[in-house]
Design an enzyme around this catalytic site. Structure first.
Site, mmCIF file in Angstrom:
data_model
loop_
_atom_site.group_PDB
_atom_site.id
_atom_site.type_symbol
_atom_site.label_atom_id
_atom_site.label_comp_id
_atom_site.label_asym_id
_atom_site.label_seq_id
_atom_site.Cartn_x
_atom_site.Cartn_y
_atom_site.Cartn_z
ATOM 1 N N LYS A 105 -5.446 10.742 -2.134
ATOM 2 C CA LYS A 105 -5.462 9.811 -3.121
ATOM 3 C C LYS A 105 -6.643 10.089 -4.260
ATOM 4 O O LYS A 105 -7.520 10.889 -3.874
ATOM 5 C CB LYS A 105 -6.048 8.366 -2.545
ATOM 6 C CG LYS A 105 -5.635 7.329 -3.446
ATOM 7 C CD LYS A 105 -4.238 6.898 -2.947
ATOM 8 C CE LYS A 105 -3.678 5.614 -3.533
ATOM 9 N NZ LYS A 105 -2.509 5.373 -3.117
ATOM 10 N N ASP A 145 -0.381 5.019 -9.052
ATOM 11 C CA ASP A 145 -1.103 3.802 -8.293
ATOM 12 C C ASP A 145 -1.510 2.838 -9.437
ATOM 13 O O ASP A 145 -0.865 2.772 -10.518
ATOM 14 C CB ASP A 145 -2.120 4.443 -7.415
ATOM 15 C CG ASP A 145 -2.599 3.463 -6.425
ATOM 16 O OD1 ASP A 145 -1.743 3.192 -5.413
ATOM 17 O OD2 ASP A 145 -3.422 2.693 -6.632
HETATM 18 P P1 NAD Z 1 -0.069 -2.772 -10.747
HETATM 19 O O1 NAD Z 1 -1.273 -2.680 -11.443
HETATM 20 O O2 NAD Z 1 1.335 -2.689 -11.445
HETATM 21 O O3 NAD Z 1 -0.110 -4.388 -10.201
HETATM 22 C C1 NAD Z 1 -1.174 -5.013 -9.789
HETATM 23 C C2 NAD Z 1 -1.179 -6.491 -10.151
HETATM 24 O O4 NAD Z 1 -2.164 -7.144 -9.650
HETATM 25 C C3 NAD Z 1 -1.294 -6.901 -11.512
HETATM 26 O O5 NAD Z 1 -0.347 -7.884 -12.242
HETATM 27 C C4 NAD Z 1 -2.695 -7.624 -11.534
HETATM 28 O O6 NAD Z 1 -2.824 -8.489 -12.693
HETATM 29 C C5 NAD Z 1 -2.770 -8.349 -10.272
HETATM 30 N N1 NAD Z 1 -3.995 -8.780 -9.701
HETATM 31 C C6 NAD Z 1 -5.201 -7.846 -9.855
HETATM 32 N N2 NAD Z 1 -6.242 -8.618 -9.188
HETATM 33 C C7 NAD Z 1 -5.812 -9.892 -8.818
HETATM 34 C C8 NAD Z 1 -6.049 -10.910 -8.264
HETATM 35 N N3 NAD Z 1 -7.188 -11.151 -7.707
HETATM 36 N N4 NAD Z 1 -5.181 -11.943 -7.995
HETATM 37 C C9 NAD Z 1 -3.748 -11.927 -8.376
HETATM 38 N N5 NAD Z 1 -3.591 -10.886 -8.839
HETATM 39 C C10 NAD Z 1 -4.197 -9.849 -9.175
HETATM 40 O O7 NAD Z 1 0.035 -2.135 -9.305
HETATM 41 P P2 NAD Z 1 1.011 -1.939 -8.402
HETATM 42 O O8 NAD Z 1 1.265 -0.539 -8.765
HETATM 43 O O9 NAD Z 1 2.077 -2.873 -8.339
HETATM 44 O O10 NAD Z 1 0.130 -2.012 -7.023
HETATM 45 C C11 NAD Z 1 -0.445 -3.186 -6.195
HETATM 46 C C12 NAD Z 1 -0.812 -2.613 -4.987
HETATM 47 O O11 NAD Z 1 0.292 -2.066 -4.436
HETATM 48 C C13 NAD Z 1 -1.922 -1.804 -5.086
HETATM 49 O O12 NAD Z 1 -2.601 -2.110 -3.653
HETATM 50 C C14 NAD Z 1 -1.200 -0.525 -4.699
HETATM 51 O O13 NAD Z 1 -2.061 0.520 -4.150
HETATM 52 C C15 NAD Z 1 -0.087 -0.817 -3.776
HETATM 53 N N6 NAD Z 1 0.944 0.176 -3.865
HETATM 54 C C16 NAD Z 1 1.582 0.337 -4.961
HETATM 55 C C17 NAD Z 1 2.609 1.379 -5.014
HETATM 56 C C18 NAD Z 1 3.554 2.005 -6.119
HETATM 57 O O14 NAD Z 1 4.436 2.616 -6.123
HETATM 58 N N7 NAD Z 1 3.173 1.254 -7.039
HETATM 59 C C19 NAD Z 1 3.113 2.198 -3.895
HETATM 60 C C20 NAD Z 1 2.273 1.761 -2.564
HETATM 61 C C21 NAD Z 1 1.305 0.787 -2.737
#
Ligand code: NAD
Length: 417
Positions: A105, A145
């Protein structure tokens, strides 16, 4: 958000699972620590000609099962501990769904929305230059991510290929289709969350089609999970992002909410909802399913005591603190862990890498079919282990499956020198 050190959370999760696996203590110690962590300072020229420095990290946690694999995050909270923990979760996630990768990561501690596109590009290319000796199609394969996506992956790939004077599309995944990306990658994380939600309700004797659902975090993972759960008949009553939450007891049009967020930058103000809630209120709504899809440590013990959902499917990485996990276990809330539920992203990243190596593209239908097989097989392995042992939680049972797989690979490779 709680101040829990995510690296300590990871180590605690491994310790919890260790009681249920036949791994000797000395071998286990090795499975709890990263092999190496790069910490570097990027110096980048901004549009106004000034130079700014940025702290950046890449952790390679364990490579016993294959190349290190894991995303690159842009966020002010990025730290050595966070990146290390996330890289460890990647090891056990890849092992949980049995794809041939280790875990890595990376991240840069900054908020990209404070910088112009050309500045973000220069910051990304500076990071790619630092990463070049460490990464490669068979060494370490970054992916998107939080706050990174196809654009950043294309820049990483282009910088690497230019410096190496080669073509190596498999050096990163999550690329745009035209740059060697895979059909279905953008939706893959949300898709596995929806598959796990469907299987979870089925296993627990219910039906996702009858479930009410709240989704915390309406980004890539959360919004796609919400749309697919709604397609399965579930009623998504609330969604949130960092600006706040919206609620409607009759259900929110998940696609319209996504378009609204794309246009305005947030879900608050969405006309298709009847009420606005605080982020905390969303987490404690009386729903059947809660999907945390924002950042780690979003739910601490105090919030966990007020959670009213019967089932949690973790879309985010590490959204529960260990204390919250204990509270929810005592309260018999069924928590389907991140290393299974959000593994769709890395699984389709793996499919992308396979296609890159084959110089061949799969159809969306093939990608989704293969993803369904990988996630449902892992779900079955989880349930089998959970029922065969007295592991107190589904997370512990999933870690037991994963740790055993990593340990077997390490044992078969032997210790050298
Ligand atoms: P992203 O940036 O697209 O979305 C994150 C969202 O969370 C945003 O809409 C943001 O406004 C919101 N957010 C932040 N703080 C918040 C809070 N306190 N309350 C409510 N909402 C809040 O990111 P993503 O790619 O969707 O990733 C989200 C999670 O999923 C992370 O933990 C990431 O590690 C995990 N993840 C993502 C992927 C991927 O392929 N995108 C894969 C595995 C895991």
């Amino acid at each position: 958000m709680s101040e829990v050190n995510p690296f300590e959370s990871l180590q605690e999760q491994i310790d919890d699972a260790a009681a249920f696996v036949a791994v000797p203590d000395d071998a286990l110690e090795r499975l709890k620590r990263p092999e190496r962590v790069l910490e570097t300072t990027l110096s980048v020229e901004l549009d106004d000609g000034s130079i700014e420095t940025f702290r950046a990290f890449r952790s390679q946690f364990n490579g016993d099962r294959g190349p290190y694999k894991g995303g690159i995050r842009y966020h002010p909270q990025v730290s050595r501990e966070e990146v290390t923990a996330l890289s460890g979760w990647m090891v056990y996630k890849c092992a949980a769904v049995d794809i041939p990768y280790g875990g890595g990561k990376g991240g840069i501690a900054f908020d990209p929305s404070d910088y112009s596109d050309s500045e973000v590009e220069r910051i990304t290319r500076a990071f790619a230059t630092e990463l070049r000796p460490l990464i490669g199609e068979d060494r370490d394969v970054p992916a998107p991510d939080v706050n990174t996506g196809q654009r950043e992956m294309n820049w990483l790939k282009d910088t690497y290929e230019t410096l190496e004077n080669t073509t190596a599309p498999g050096v990163v995944t999550g690329k745009a289709i035209e740059s060697g990306g895979s059909e279905g990658r953008v939706e893959a994380t949300g898709r596995s969350v929806a598959i796990v939600a469907r299987e979870a309700f089925d296993y627990l004797g219910g039906d996702i089609a009858d479930a009410t659902v709240a989704v915390q975090g309406y980004g890539n993972a959360g919004s796609v999970a919400a749309e697919l759960i709604a397609q399965q008949g579930g009623t998504v009553v609330a969604v949130s992002d960092s600006s706040g939450a919206v609620y409607d007891s009759s259900g929110i049009d998940t696609s319209a909410a996504k378009s609204f967020k794309r246009e305005t930058g947030s879900v608050t103000g969405f006309e298709g909802a009847s009420e606005e809630l605080s982020n905390r209120e969303l987490l404690t709504l009386d729903v059947d399913l809660l999907v945390p899809a924002a950042l780690e440590n979003a739910i601490d013990a105090a919030i966990a005591r007020d959670v009213r959902a019967d089932v949690i499917v973790e879309a985010a990485n590490g959204p529960l603190t260990p204390d919250a996990d204990d509270v929810l276990a005592d309260r018999e809330v069924a928590v389907f862990p991140d290393i299974l539920a959000n593994a769709g992203g890395v699984t389709v990243s793996y499919f992308e890498w396979v296609q890159n190596r084959q110089r061949f593209s799969w159809s969306l239908e093939r990608v989704n079919d293969e993803l369904e097989t990988v996630i449902t097989s892992a779900f079955d392995a989880l349930i089998e282990r959970h029922e065969a042992t007295d592991a107190p939680t589904l997370r512990t049972a999933m870690y037991a499956v994963a740790i055993e797989r990593v340990h077997r690979a390490a044992t078969e490779a032997g210790t050298w020198p």
